[in-house]
Design an enzyme around this catalytic site. Structure first.
Site, short mmCIF file in Angstrom:
data_model
loop_
_atom_site.label_atom_id
_atom_site.label_comp_id
_atom_site.label_asym_id
_atom_site.label_seq_id
_atom_site.Cartn_x
_atom_site.Cartn_y
_atom_site.Cartn_z
N TRP A 32 2.90 7.91 -2.33
CA TRP A 32 4.34 8.08 -2.56
C TRP A 32 4.57 8.98 -3.78
CZ3 TRP A 32 7.69 7.05 -6.56
CH2 TRP A 32 9.06 6.96 -6.26
N TRP A 74 -11.05 -2.48 -9.12
CA TRP A 74 -11.78 -2.26 -10.38
C TRP A 74 -12.61 -0.99 -10.33
CZ3 TRP A 74 -10.25 -4.81 -14.46
CH2 TRP A 74 -9.72 -6.09 -14.32
N HIS A 127 3.22 3.32 -9.06
CA HIS A 127 3.03 1.89 -9.32
C HIS A 127 4.30 1.26 -9.89
CE1 HIS A 127 -1.07 2.19 -8.17
NE2 HIS A 127 -1.46 2.88 -9.23
N GLU A 143 -11.68 -4.69 -5.27
CA GLU A 143 -12.17 -3.31 -5.17
C GLU A 143 -11.42 -2.35 -6.09
OE1 GLU A 143 -11.49 -5.22 -2.54
OE2 GLU A 143 -13.52 -5.56 -1.75
N ASN A 192 1.48 3.35 -2.99
CA ASN A 192 2.08 3.79 -4.26
C ASN A 192 1.61 5.18 -4.67
OD1 ASN A 192 3.33 1.31 -4.36
ND2 ASN A 192 2.03 0.48 -5.99
N LEU A 221 11.23 -20.66 -3.69
CA LEU A 221 10.15 -19.86 -3.12
C LEU A 221 8.91 -19.91 -4.01
CD1 LEU A 221 10.33 -16.42 -1.46
CD2 LEU A 221 8.90 -16.64 -3.48
N LEU A 249 -7.07 -5.05 7.15
CA LEU A 249 -6.75 -6.13 6.21
C LEU A 249 -7.30 -5.87 4.82
CD1 LEU A 249 -7.22 -9.32 8.41
CD2 LEU A 249 -5.08 -8.26 7.68
N ASP A 286 0.83 -1.20 0.00
CA ASP A 286 0.00 0.00 0.00
C ASP A 286 0.87 1.26 0.00
OD1 ASP A 286 -2.33 1.47 0.03
OD2 ASP A 286 -2.63 1.31 2.19
#
Length: 254
Positions: free
Chosen positions: A37, A81, A49, A79, A34, A143, A207, A32
């Protein structure tokens, strides 16, 4: 200099951090900040982004170096969208760019890539690229990177409930046998261990519909730092905070 944390109760400082960090098996991150910033620097949101995408690379590198087995990144919520069409186009275009230019590199690093969410909303061409990435990296043993795309936790639980109900109606499942394991096995993350720690950047303390079922016993870490500034130092601080937590899973302390 330590990064400012939104939680003031951790007691983390340069003088009291232990060097023996217990590495969590699964870390999930709500990336969260972007847009904020970029705004703070007088830049367009797309620049934020793009900077956030570079932070993903740093996070992945740190996770691999520390031996984390699973890393889940909340890349695009259901959300999202609702955002303006230009920003949605920028986000999907950035996703397409990284699929075309980064997947082979991750494959060489033995990273397995999985996608969770209602990815069909992105269109067939992008879905084909997502499927290609999963096929190409499917046998990798390093990973596992899960990217949550067009993902919503409540929707995931609803879809799992529907699938369980349909199985019960077909006589394949006794309703009395439905337990937490059955529900977990019908989620998009079936077969993936629940996250040990969920991190959110940018100072927000929620969350936001992310891994609602899976987060039941996850440790929560909230950072003031914006996602584009995320780096190896940030990652190490997360491990230090996690190492100081006592996980009891509802049991009384010994």
């Amino acid at each position: 200099m330590p990064l400012p944390l939104a939680t003031a109760t951790e007691g983390i400082s340069p003088d009291n951090v232990s060097g023996n960090s217990t590495v969590p098996r699964h870390i999930a991150v709500i990336m969260d900040g972007n847009g904020r910033w970029a705004a703070a620097r007088g830049l367009p949101r797309l620049a934020g982004h793009r900077a956030g995408a570079e932070a993903v690379t740093r996070c992945l590198k740190a996770a691999r170096a520390k031996g984390v087995e699973y890393l889940t990144l909340y890349a695009f919520s259901s959300e999202n969208w609702r955002r303006g069409p230009d920003e949605v186009a920028d986000l999907t275009g950035l996703l397409r760019f990284y699929l075309r230019h980064k997947v082979n590199e991750l494959h060489k690093q033995n990273v397995r890539i999985l996608f969770v969410g209602d990815t069909h909303r992105f269109g067939q061409d992008l879905c084909d690229e997502l499927a290609h990435a999963e096929r190409l990296t499917g046998a990798n043993t390093g990973l596992t990177l899960l990217l949550a795309l067009s993902y919503g936790g409540r929707s995931e639980i609803v879809q799992a409930a529907k699938a369980i109900a349909r199985a019960a109606m077909r006589g394949e499942l006794d309703p009395d046998s439905i337990d937490e394991t059955v529900v977990s096995n019908h989620l998009l993350t079936a077969g993936i261990p629940d996250p040990d720690v969920i991190v959110r950047t940018s100072g927000e303390h929620r969350l936001s519909n992310f891994l609602l079922w899976q987060s039941a016993y996850a440790e929560l870490v909230f950072l003031e730092q914006m996602w584009p500034d995320f780096n190896e130092t940030t990652f190490n601080q997360i491990l230090e905070i996690y190492a100081r937590r006592e996980r009891r899973f509802g049991a009384r302390p010994a």
